[in-house]
Design a protein around this motif. Structure first.
Motif, PDB file in Angstrom:
ATOM      1  N   THR A 155       0.818  -1.207   0.000  1.00  0.00           N
ATOM      2  CA  THR A 155       0.000   0.000   0.000  1.00  0.00           C
ATOM      3  C   THR A 155       0.857   1.265   0.000  1.00  0.00           C
ATOM      4  O   THR A 155       0.343   2.355  -0.273  1.00  0.00           O
ATOM      5  N   ASP A 156       2.143   1.123   0.283  1.00  0.00           N
ATOM      6  CA  ASP A 156       3.034   2.289   0.287  1.00  0.00           C
ATOM      7  C   ASP A 156       3.548   2.634  -1.110  1.00  0.00           C
ATOM      8  O   ASP A 156       4.189   3.676  -1.288  1.00  0.00           O
ATOM      9  N   VAL A 157       3.293   1.796  -2.105  1.00  0.00           N
ATOM     10  CA  VAL A 157       3.767   2.070  -3.465  1.00  0.00           C
ATOM     11  C   VAL A 157       2.604   2.161  -4.458  1.00  0.00           C
ATOM     12  O   VAL A 157       2.810   2.079  -5.675  1.00  0.00           O
ATOM     13  N   MET A 158       1.407   2.335  -3.972  1.00  0.00           N
ATOM     14  CA  MET A 158       0.241   2.401  -4.857  1.00  0.00           C
ATOM     15  C   MET A 158       0.308   3.592  -5.794  1.00  0.00           C
ATOM     16  O   MET A 158       0.783   4.669  -5.425  1.00  0.00           O
ATOM     17  N   LEU A 163      -5.914  -1.288  -7.303  1.00  0.00           N
ATOM     18  CA  LEU A 163      -7.076  -1.745  -6.548  1.00  0.00           C
ATOM     19  C   LEU A 163      -6.718  -1.852  -5.075  1.00  0.00           C
ATOM     20  O   LEU A 163      -5.620  -2.291  -4.720  1.00  0.00           O
ATOM     21  N   VAL A 164      -7.655  -1.464  -4.212  1.00  0.00           N
ATOM     22  CA  VAL A 164      -7.476  -1.542  -2.768  1.00  0.00           C
ATOM     23  C   VAL A 164      -8.488  -2.543  -2.235  1.00  0.00           C
ATOM     24  O   VAL A 164      -9.685  -2.449  -2.537  1.00  0.00           O
ATOM     25  N   PHE A 165      -8.015  -3.504  -1.430  1.00  0.00           N
ATOM     26  CA  PHE A 165      -8.876  -4.599  -0.982  1.00  0.00           C
ATOM     27  C   PHE A 165      -9.107  -4.533   0.526  1.00  0.00           C
ATOM     28  O   PHE A 165      -8.211  -4.208   1.300  1.00  0.00           O
ATOM     29  N   PHE A 166     -10.324  -4.892   0.907  1.00  0.00           N
ATOM     30  CA  PHE A 166     -10.755  -4.897   2.299  1.00  0.00           C
ATOM     31  C   PHE A 166     -11.453  -6.222   2.580  1.00  0.00           C
ATOM     32  O   PHE A 166     -11.910  -6.904   1.667  1.00  0.00           O
ATOM     33  N   ASP A 181      -3.090  10.451  -3.473  1.00  0.00           N
ATOM     34  CA  ASP A 181      -3.285  11.350  -2.320  1.00  0.00           C
ATOM     35  C   ASP A 181      -4.123  10.706  -1.220  1.00  0.00           C
ATOM     36  O   ASP A 181      -4.976  11.368  -0.612  1.00  0.00           O
ATOM     37  N   ASP A 182      -3.913   9.395  -1.007  1.00  0.00           N
ATOM     38  CA  ASP A 182      -4.562   8.662   0.082  1.00  0.00           C
ATOM     39  C   ASP A 182      -6.062   8.429  -0.146  1.00  0.00           C
ATOM     40  O   ASP A 182      -6.763   7.970   0.744  1.00  0.00           O
ATOM     41  N   ARG A 218      -6.973  -4.924   3.681  1.00  0.00           N
ATOM     42  CA  ARG A 218      -6.175  -6.127   3.451  1.00  0.00           C
ATOM     43  C   ARG A 218      -4.896  -5.829   2.677  1.00  0.00           C
ATOM     44  O   ARG A 218      -3.853  -6.408   2.951  1.00  0.00           O
ATOM     45  N   GLY A 219      -4.971  -4.988   1.676  1.00  0.00           N
ATOM     46  CA  GLY A 219      -3.804  -4.748   0.840  1.00  0.00           C
ATOM     47  C   GLY A 219      -4.205  -4.146  -0.487  1.00  0.00           C
ATOM     48  O   GLY A 219      -5.313  -3.620  -0.659  1.00  0.00           O
TER      49      GLY A 219
END
Length: 238
Positions: A155-158, A163-166, A181-182, A218-219
């Motif tokens: 998540t630090d190199v997005m 895609l962001v997973f939960f 920008d988060d 999750r990632g």
């Protein structure tokens, strides 16, 4: 059989002439996914049960579902589906259009719809699939399948378009599109979310919805290719 319907053989590939709803049981009372006009579908079983529903599998993402009998009239025999391949660089070039699709979807009057992929009402993974499909890139249908399909990244190199997973420690149950920008855009339900499409924050700021999803992050994953039939067939729903 409805007037004008075609007679389906035991197997075969068809093209949808109109939007289709696919359901998760022969009762056709719970939406599983939707198919836009032009999508390819294979019939895998003849009519069953009191409803006469047919079992099909969409060709672009291997996703299965049941069709109500009246949907038969919207199917036309066609030649086999031929997927297009994209390189990771080609996909990166298309990301601004993918993001624009989600923002235009958010600007409409809409609400969260389980199984929604056609708009204006989407579920989380349906919005992601529709956004990438708008530029010709296919993702698998569900959040956990999209996670398995994408290239795992920190998540630090997005980058925008990732895609962001939960979900739980065992499975992804929700997905959004990273904007930079988060921020990420997603379609969320009533229980934890907005009952529709909105932008939330991954690490800092935002309201209660941002905090709800932050707790179950999750990632992240990067879309580096377009789905090819058979890629995740063993993980698809029964």
């Amino acid at each position: 059989m409805p007037t004008g319907a075609i007679e389906l053989p035991e197997s075969g590939e068809y093209r949808s002439l109109a939007p289709l709803n696919l359901y998760d049981s022969p009762q056709c009372d719970r939406l599983a996914t939707q198919a836009a006009p032009g999508r390819h579908l294979r019939i895998v079983s003849l009519p069953q049960g009191e409803t006469g529903a047919l079992r099909g599998r969409l060709c672009e993402d291997d996703y299965p579902g049941w069709l109500a009998p009246d949907a038969v009239a919207q199917l036309q025999p066609t030649t086999p589906y031929r997927p297009v391949r994209f390189s990771e660089m080609e996909i990166r070039d298309l990301i601004p259009q993918v993001i624009e699709f989600t923002q235009q979807a958010m600007a409409k009057s809409e609400y969260y719809l389980w199984g929604g992929t056609l708009g204006p009402n989407y579920d989380c993974s349906g919005l992601m699939q529709a956004a990438f499909a708008s530029v010709g890139v296919w993702l698998p249908r569900d959040a956990y399948l999209q996670e398995a399909f994408s290239l795992t990244i920190g998540t630090d190199v997005m980058q925008p378009g990732d895609l962001v997973f939960f979900g739980t420690p065992l499975k992804a149950t929700h997905v959004g599109l990273y904007l930079g920008d988060d921020r990420y855009i997603h379609s969320s339900g009533r229980e934890l979310g907005h009952n529709g499409i909105a932008i939330d924050y991954l690490r800092d700021g935002g309201g209660q919805v941002s905090r709800n999803y932050r707790r179950i992050l999750r990632g992240a994953g990067r879309v580096s290719r377009s789905y090819q039939p058979g890629d995740l067939l063993d993980l698809q729903p029964d």
